[in-house]
Scaffold this motif. Sequence first.
Motif, mmCIF file in Angstrom:
data_model
loop_
_atom_site.group_PDB
_atom_site.id
_atom_site.type_symbol
_atom_site.label_atom_id
_atom_site.label_comp_id
_atom_site.label_asym_id
_atom_site.label_seq_id
_atom_site.Cartn_x
_atom_site.Cartn_y
_atom_site.Cartn_z
ATOM 1 N N PHE A 194 -3.520 -11.067 -4.530
ATOM 2 C CA PHE A 194 -2.887 -9.763 -4.644
ATOM 3 C C PHE A 194 -3.766 -8.795 -5.398
ATOM 4 N N SER A 195 -4.289 -9.196 -6.526
ATOM 5 C CA SER A 195 -5.027 -8.272 -7.382
ATOM 6 C C SER A 195 -6.332 -7.796 -6.744
ATOM 7 N N SER A 196 -6.765 -8.442 -5.687
ATOM 8 C CA SER A 196 -7.982 -8.010 -5.000
ATOM 9 C C SER A 196 -7.691 -7.377 -3.643
ATOM 10 N N SER A 197 -6.431 -7.072 -3.390
ATOM 11 C CA SER A 197 -6.018 -6.529 -2.094
ATOM 12 C C SER A 197 -5.612 -5.063 -2.198
ATOM 13 N N ASN A 198 -6.196 -4.252 -1.312
ATOM 14 C CA ASN A 198 -5.628 -2.917 -1.132
ATOM 15 C C ASN A 198 -4.215 -3.083 -0.579
ATOM 16 N N MET A 199 -3.305 -2.214 -1.018
ATOM 17 C CA MET A 199 -1.917 -2.325 -0.610
ATOM 18 C C MET A 199 -1.446 -1.032 0.039
ATOM 19 N N GLY A 200 -0.573 -1.174 1.010
ATOM 20 C CA GLY A 200 -0.030 0.000 1.676
ATOM 21 C C GLY A 200 1.476 -0.088 1.808
ATOM 22 N N TRP A 201 2.094 1.077 1.871
ATOM 23 C CA TRP A 201 3.496 1.191 2.251
ATOM 24 C C TRP A 201 3.537 1.875 3.624
ATOM 25 N N PHE A 202 4.294 1.268 4.519
ATOM 26 C CA PHE A 202 4.526 1.827 5.841
ATOM 27 C C PHE A 202 6.026 1.995 6.031
ATOM 28 N N TYR A 253 8.103 -0.937 4.551
ATOM 29 C CA TYR A 253 7.405 -2.204 4.420
ATOM 30 C C TYR A 253 6.205 -2.049 3.496
ATOM 31 N N CYS A 254 5.973 -3.050 2.675
ATOM 32 C CA CYS A 254 4.687 -3.091 1.990
ATOM 33 C C CYS A 254 3.799 -4.091 2.726
ATOM 34 N N ALA A 255 2.515 -3.865 2.608
ATOM 35 C CA ALA A 255 1.559 -4.679 3.347
ATOM 36 C C ALA A 255 0.278 -4.816 2.537
ATOM 37 N N ALA A 256 -0.382 -5.948 2.723
ATOM 38 C CA ALA A 256 -1.638 -6.232 2.027
ATOM 39 C C ALA A 256 -2.789 -6.238 3.022
ATOM 40 N N ASP A 257 -3.896 -5.663 2.599
ATOM 41 C CA ASP A 257 -5.095 -5.563 3.428
ATOM 42 C C ASP A 257 -5.541 -6.931 3.928
ATOM 43 N N ARG A 258 -6.103 -6.923 5.092
ATOM 44 C CA ARG A 258 -6.582 -8.151 5.710
ATOM 45 C C ARG A 258 -7.718 -8.784 4.910
ATOM 46 N N TYR A 259 -8.561 -7.938 4.317
ATOM 47 C CA TYR A 259 -9.731 -8.451 3.600
ATOM 48 C C TYR A 259 -9.672 -8.014 2.136
ATOM 49 N N PRO A 260 -10.172 -8.832 1.228
ATOM 50 C CA PRO A 260 -10.132 -8.475 -0.191
ATOM 51 C C PRO A 260 -11.209 -7.478 -0.577
ATOM 52 N N ARG A 261 -10.892 -6.706 -1.633
ATOM 53 C CA ARG A 261 -11.883 -5.845 -2.295
ATOM 54 C C ARG A 261 -12.581 -4.860 -1.371
ATOM 55 N N ARG A 262 -11.879 -4.348 -0.390
ATOM 56 C CA ARG A 262 -12.495 -3.326 0.444
ATOM 57 C C ARG A 262 -12.527 -2.021 -0.338
ATOM 58 N N GLU A 263 -13.632 -1.307 -0.189
ATOM 59 C CA GLU A 263 -13.818 -0.114 -1.005
ATOM 60 C C GLU A 263 -12.855 0.999 -0.595
ATOM 61 N N TYR A 264 -12.601 1.110 0.695
ATOM 62 C CA TYR A 264 -11.774 2.208 1.182
ATOM 63 C C TYR A 264 -10.485 1.689 1.784
ATOM 64 N N LEU A 265 -9.428 2.427 1.552
ATOM 65 C CA LEU A 265 -8.138 2.066 2.109
ATOM 66 C C LEU A 265 -8.128 2.336 3.607
ATOM 67 N N ARG A 266 -7.427 1.489 4.346
ATOM 68 C CA ARG A 266 -7.238 1.682 5.771
ATOM 69 C C ARG A 266 -5.852 2.211 6.048
ATOM 70 N N TYR A 267 -5.740 3.018 7.106
ATOM 71 C CA TYR A 267 -4.461 3.633 7.449
ATOM 72 C C TYR A 267 -3.765 2.945 8.618
ATOM 73 N N SER A 268 -4.501 2.158 9.352
ATOM 74 C CA SER A 268 -3.938 1.504 10.521
ATOM 75 C C SER A 268 -3.197 0.245 10.138
ATOM 76 N N LYS A 269 -2.035 0.037 10.740
ATOM 77 C CA LYS A 269 -1.252 -1.160 10.440
ATOM 78 C C LYS A 269 -2.005 -2.430 10.833
ATOM 79 N N TYR A 270 -2.940 -2.325 11.761
ATOM 80 C CA TYR A 270 -3.678 -3.500 12.223
ATOM 81 C C TYR A 270 -4.679 -4.002 11.190
ATOM 82 N N GLU A 271 -4.940 -3.205 10.181
ATOM 83 C CA GLU A 271 -5.852 -3.633 9.106
ATOM 84 C C GLU A 271 -5.130 -4.429 8.026
ATOM 85 N N TYR A 272 -3.831 -4.563 8.167
ATOM 86 C CA TYR A 272 -3.027 -5.259 7.168
ATOM 87 C C TYR A 272 -2.519 -6.569 7.762
ATOM 88 N N ALA A 273 -2.815 -7.659 7.082
ATOM 89 C CA ALA A 273 -2.481 -8.971 7.635
ATOM 90 C C ALA A 273 -1.174 -9.530 7.087
#
Length: 127
Positions: free
Chosen positions: A29-37, A95-115
């Motif tokens: 969790f602490s290494s994941s970008n997080m999003g709300w959709f 929904y909250c969602a966590a990035d597919r990959y850890p420690r990415r520098e930039y946040l992604r906006y597409s739901k497909y980037e969240y695993a």
Amino acid sequence: QVQLVESGGGLVQAGGSLRLSCAASGRTFSSSNMGWFRQAPGKEHEFVAGITWSGGRTYYADSVKGRFTISRDNAMNTVYLQMNSLKFEDTAVYYCAADRYPRREYLRYSKYEYAYWGQGTQVTVSS
């Protein structure tokens, strides 16, 4: 892996506030970008807000900018969405969602980037 559980949804009058929480379990969790959709009936998932894994940068959809605030507490493994000045059109399942990959520098906006996704929490704003 990250497991996510949202809470804090409910029924509120227009102009009111709600605070959503997303509790995470798992090592990354602490290494994941997080999003709300959010997803309204008959519509696609819509990006609402995101925060980088360090908490240093936040991003918002234009429709919520100035009204919603995303934050995270890595010690508590929780990400929050403070929603103020709610409008009828904010009604959706959030929904909250966590990035597919850890420690990415930039946040992604597409739901497909969240695993990893939570089960969602309903927010209903009455007009």
